[in-house]
Scaffold this active site. Structure first.
Site, PDB file in Angstrom:
ATOM      1  N   VAL A   1       0.872  -1.370   0.262  1.00 58.75           N
ATOM      2  CA  VAL A   1      -0.173  -0.510   0.041  1.00 58.75           C
ATOM      3  C   VAL A   1       1.075   1.036   0.130  1.00 58.75           C
ATOM      4  O   VAL A   1       0.317   1.931   0.068  1.00 58.75           O
ATOM      5  CB  VAL A   1      -0.889  -0.110   1.135  1.00 58.75           C
ATOM      6  CG1 VAL A   1      -1.877  -0.868   0.720  1.00 58.75           C
ATOM      7  CG2 VAL A   1      -0.902  -0.720   2.796  1.00 58.75           C
TER       8      VAL A   1
ATOM      9  N   HIS B   1      -4.479  -4.222  -2.997  1.00 63.67           N
ATOM     10  CA  HIS B   1      -4.550  -4.279  -0.952  1.00 63.67           C
ATOM     11  C   HIS B   1      -5.070  -2.269  -1.136  1.00 63.67           C
ATOM     12  O   HIS B   1      -4.641  -2.198   0.068  1.00 63.67           O
ATOM     13  CB  HIS B   1      -3.389  -4.568  -0.464  1.00 63.67           C
ATOM     14  CG  HIS B   1      -3.703  -5.904  -0.234  1.00 63.67           C
ATOM     15  ND1 HIS B   1      -2.506  -6.797   0.213  1.00 63.67           N
ATOM     16  CD2 HIS B   1      -4.539  -6.599  -0.882  1.00 63.67           C
ATOM     17  CE1 HIS B   1      -2.926  -7.875   0.448  1.00 63.67           C
ATOM     18  NE2 HIS B   1      -4.138  -8.019  -0.728  1.00 63.67           N
TER      19      HIS B   1
ATOM     20  N   CYS C   1     -19.909   5.983   1.237  1.00 67.25           N
ATOM     21  CA  CYS C   1     -20.509   6.118  -0.428  1.00 67.25           C
ATOM     22  C   CYS C   1     -19.410   5.643  -1.617  1.00 67.25           C
ATOM     23  O   CYS C   1     -20.033   5.970  -2.254  1.00 67.25           O
ATOM     24  CB  CYS C   1     -20.818   8.019  -0.778  1.00 67.25           C
ATOM     25  SG  CYS C   1     -19.220   8.642  -0.623  1.00 67.25           S
TER      26      CYS C   1
END
Length: 237
Positions: A94, A110, A121
């Site tokens: 990440v 990931h 949302c």
């Protein structure tokens, strides 16, 4: 060694970024030997104590922003640039070290430490230096900001695209990954079933080493550039 024109699919894990100062997770001394992943890397842990989780990821984000790519990242960027066939680069990491090194595109299965995501949302935006539980989503204004990373129990991103790449691969290479967590643990088997050869480049043998056709062991900053140099002769820039 793959022939020019071959499609190479590469999966990188925490081991490729370890030499850039970003710790691994499951090795001795890794993050999950010091912290309980149930508290820090699950939706349930976030629901129990969002402030604690966000503080942890604020710390991780600072580490990522301070890190620089190492020779392994640079070598893979060179491979993407110079290889005469297609190179699909998938990462479990990440961080943005592949992008800093010049790789593009990179499939982040990931997610990323450098973006935030709205749990209400799904909107994404650049993560601020520090996130807090009261942060609002810029799109829907809900107090639902969370790290844009895939936690345990959640489905990784881009699995359809990754599956298509594995089905078309001539060579699958796993670099710096333990190979123990699904679905990534099944990538080598999927590639082999499609007719690809498989190669592991890792500091030490992984638990699923027996499903690889070849394995090379050592620091990623050494063995990855050596492998790329054999595929792409000539002086590296």
């Amino acid at each position: 060694m793959s022939k020019p024109g071959a499609h190479i699919v590469i999966l990188t894990g925490a081991g490729i970024s370890a030499e850039s100062g970003l710790g691994t997770f499951r090795d001795v001394g890794g993050l999950w030997s010091r912290y309980d992943w149930r508290d820090l890397a699950t939706p349930e842990g976030f629901a129990r104590d969002p402030g604690f989780v966000l503080d942890f990821y604020n710390w991780r984000r600072e580490r990522v922003r301070a890190a620089k790519p190492n020779p392994a990242h640079l070598a893979l960027a060179r491979l993407q640039r110079d290889w005469e066939g297609e190179v699909t680069l998938v990462t479990q990491n990440v961080d943005d070290l592949h992008e800093q090194a010049g790789s593009a595109p990179v499939i982040h299965m990931h997610g990323s430490h450098l973006t935030a995501r709205c749990a209400a949302c799904g909107h994404r935006w650049p993560a601020p230096r520090e996130m807090a539980p009261e942060d609002r989503c810029p799109a829907c204004r809900a107090e639902a900001a969370r790290p844009d990373v895939v936690w345990f129990g959640e489905t990784p991103h881009h699995l359809e695209a990754i599956g298509a790449a594995l089905a078309a691969a001539d060579l699958f290479v796993a670099i710096g990954t333990s190979g123990t967590v699904y679905p990534a643990a099944g990538f080598a088997g999927a590639a082999r079933a499609a007719g690809a050869r498989t190669l592991m480049l890792n500091l030490e043998p992984a638990e699923n080493a027996d499903i690889f056709d070849e394995a090379r062991h050592g620091p990623a900053s050494r063995i990855v550039p050596d492998w790329v140099a054999a595929l792409c002769p000539g002086e590296a820039p």
